[in-house]
Enzyme design. Structure first.
Site, PDB file in Angstrom:
ATOM      1  N   ARG A  69       0.790  -1.235   0.000  1.00  0.00           N
ATOM      2  CA  ARG A  69       0.000   0.000   0.000  1.00  0.00           C
ATOM      3  C   ARG A  69       0.821   1.283   0.000  1.00  0.00           C
ATOM      4  NH1 ARG A  69      -2.463  -4.009   2.644  1.00  0.00           N
ATOM      5  NH2 ARG A  69      -4.589  -4.444   1.971  1.00  0.00           N
ATOM      6  N   HIS A  94      -0.922  -2.665  -4.613  1.00  0.00           N
ATOM      7  CA  HIS A  94      -0.363  -3.540  -5.653  1.00  0.00           C
ATOM      8  C   HIS A  94      -0.379  -2.930  -7.052  1.00  0.00           C
ATOM      9  CE1 HIS A  94       0.093  -6.597  -2.710  1.00  0.00           C
ATOM     10  NE2 HIS A  94      -1.084  -7.161  -2.777  1.00  0.00           N
ATOM     11  N   HIS A 169       3.131 -13.145  -5.225  1.00  0.00           N
ATOM     12  CA  HIS A 169       2.034 -13.244  -4.261  1.00  0.00           C
ATOM     13  C   HIS A 169       1.447 -14.651  -4.120  1.00  0.00           C
ATOM     14  CE1 HIS A 169      -1.156 -11.917  -1.719  1.00  0.00           C
ATOM     15  NE2 HIS A 169      -0.938 -10.636  -1.940  1.00  0.00           N
ATOM     16  N   ASP A 242      -1.169  -9.696   8.569  1.00  0.00           N
ATOM     17  CA  ASP A 242      -1.007  -9.049   7.262  1.00  0.00           C
ATOM     18  C   ASP A 242      -0.010  -7.921   7.503  1.00  0.00           C
ATOM     19  OD1 ASP A 242      -1.180  -8.206   4.707  1.00  0.00           O
ATOM     20  OD2 ASP A 242      -3.273  -7.567   4.780  1.00  0.00           O
ATOM     21  N   GLU A 307       5.695 -12.367   0.957  1.00  0.00           N
ATOM     22  CA  GLU A 307       6.031 -11.447  -0.124  1.00  0.00           C
ATOM     23  C   GLU A 307       7.259 -10.623   0.243  1.00  0.00           C
ATOM     24  OE1 GLU A 307       2.187  -9.257  -0.862  1.00  0.00           O
ATOM     25  OE2 GLU A 307       1.569 -10.690   0.651  1.00  0.00           O
TER      26      GLU A 307
HETATM   27  C1  GLA Z   1      -1.417  -8.246   0.205  1.00  0.00           C
HETATM   28  C2  GLA Z   1      -2.009  -7.356   1.230  1.00  0.00           C
HETATM   29  C3  GLA Z   1      -3.307  -7.933   1.718  1.00  0.00           C
HETATM   30  C4  GLA Z   1      -4.257  -8.229   0.579  1.00  0.00           C
HETATM   31  C5  GLA Z   1      -3.561  -9.047  -0.480  1.00  0.00           C
HETATM   32  C6  GLA Z   1      -4.337  -9.168  -1.753  1.00  0.00           C
HETATM   33  O1  GLA Z   1      -0.911  -9.372   0.759  1.00  0.00           O
HETATM   34  O2  GLA Z   1      -1.119  -7.113   2.295  1.00  0.00           O
HETATM   35  O3  GLA Z   1      -3.907  -7.044   2.616  1.00  0.00           O
HETATM   36  O4  GLA Z   1      -4.733  -7.037   0.046  1.00  0.00           O
HETATM   37  O5  GLA Z   1      -2.344  -8.480  -0.821  1.00  0.00           O
HETATM   38  O6  GLA Z   1      -5.479  -9.924  -1.641  1.00  0.00           O
END
Ligand code: GLA
Length: 342
Positions: A69, A94, A169, A242, A307
């Site tokens: 983000r 993304h 991803h 996350d 990631e």
């Molecule tokens: C990343 C983000 C998650 C989500 C995925 C896509 O991993 O950190 O919050 O948005 O991508 O589904």
């Protein structure tokens, strides 16, 4: 010319097989043996290419130009203010709704002695693409070795100063996709710090915090479920993990970032990278309504994405690692997923 639905396969001497498609370079399968030699596909996804093309476009995909983000989709570079699309609540995610995961990459066979088999994926992103400055030429190598390593090497050059943060991803479940959640799989991270989230901002606050004493402490290996089920404010914000973890000892060289293992199957995966961070995402938004591999629903915590990356919102945080790429420089990112038996 590569087509969205074209399927490519890499195979090594140990029956490890990696499958990907033209659209997004999406890794649609990684088949690896367990302790008894039994093969299973350890990345979550769909049962057919048609479903992959119609479904979640981030599964196994190459993300860019800026993975993760950027707050309010805004950043400034060399005195110019840029506004990117806000495709994730108030933020940019993304690379935008037409990010690199939705492009058809040009795929060609690639040869180098360290790889049993490899492909090169290329993309030219025009100046202004998704609001980003500069024409960006990107090359990604997917290489499989006989040491059961999937090596992903990214390189990019730009015609104007820009920002960049590419990643892959895939969501892993070492029991095999479709075999329940990853709650009892054990994770160890080479990260004594992480970047906490704010529910209001929708991403990182800019703080860099010690993991010690929090659910985010994976310095000593523990199950993912222990963290996901913890009574912890950071866990509650995203219903699991996350989060971006700060890789200890980062110096731009390849180093171990993470180790995931599953006692039942004996499968183990190590992640090596030359990047400063790794996003661990436990797939909290999957709700079981979609059918995935083995004909089973894609469930919450059914896989974990690992990631390798520059930290989220780095372009707006001076104390975060540099995400600026200038003409004449080459962006280089390596991520190695190495499979073994423990
Ligand atoms: C990343 C983000 C998650 C989500 C995925 C896509 O991993 O950190 O919050 O948005 O991508 O589904």
């Amino acid at each position: 010319m590569t087509k969205a639905s074209d399927v490519f396969k890499l195979k090594n001497a140990n029956n490890v097989e990696v499958t990907f498609i033209g659209r997004g370079g999406q890794i649609t399968g990684i088949t690896v043996p367990d302790k008894d030699g039994k093969l299973a596909d350890v990345v979550i996804g769909y049962q057919s290419v048609e479903e992959a093309l119609a479904g979640d476009g981030y599964f196994g995909a190459l993300c860019g130009r800026f993975s993760n983000r950027i707050v309010k989709g805004q950043f400034s570079l060399e005195g110019i203010d840029y506004q990117l699309e806000c495709n994730n609540g108030p933020n940019h995610l993304h690379g935008g709704s037409e990010g690199f995961n939705s492009r058809v990459w040009d795929v060609t066979p690639y040869e180098e002695s360290r790889f049993t088999q490899a492909y090169k994926l290329s993309l030219v992103s025009p100046d202004g693409d998704q609001g980003y400055p500069g024409e960006l030429k990107v090359e990604v190598v997917y290489g499989l070795t006989d040491e059961n390593e999937l090596v992903i090497e990214y390189a990019a050059e730009t015609s104007k100063a820009t920002i960049i943060n590419l990643t892959s991803h895939a969501y892993f479940n070492l029991k095999g996709a479709g075999n329940g959640t990853i709650e009892d799989q054990v994770l160890e991270l080479n990260a004594s710090k992480f970047t906490p989230l704010s529910a209001e901002i929708g991403t990182v606050t800019g703080e860099i915090t010690e993991v010690k004493g929090t659910a985010m402490d994976f310095v000593d290996a523990k199950t993912i479920g222990e963290a996901c089920n913890a009574d912890d404010d950071q866990v509650k914000i995203v219903d699991g993990i996350d989060h971006n973890f700060v890789i200890d000892g980062y110096d731009g060289m390849l180093r171990l970032a993470a180790r995931l293992s599953d006692e039942e199957s004996g499968r183990c995966m190590e992640v090596f990278t030359n990047q400063p961070g790794i996003q661990i995402y436990t797939g909290s938004h999957f709700d079981g309504t979609e059918t995935g591999k083995l004909g089973k629903p894609i469930v919450k915590w059914g896989g974990v994405a690992m990631e390798t990356q520059i930290f989220p919102d780095s372009p707006n945080k001076e104390h975060f690692p540099n995400a600026v790429l200038k003409p004449g420089e080459v962006y280089k990112h390596t991520c190695v997923y190495k499979f073994s038996i423990q």
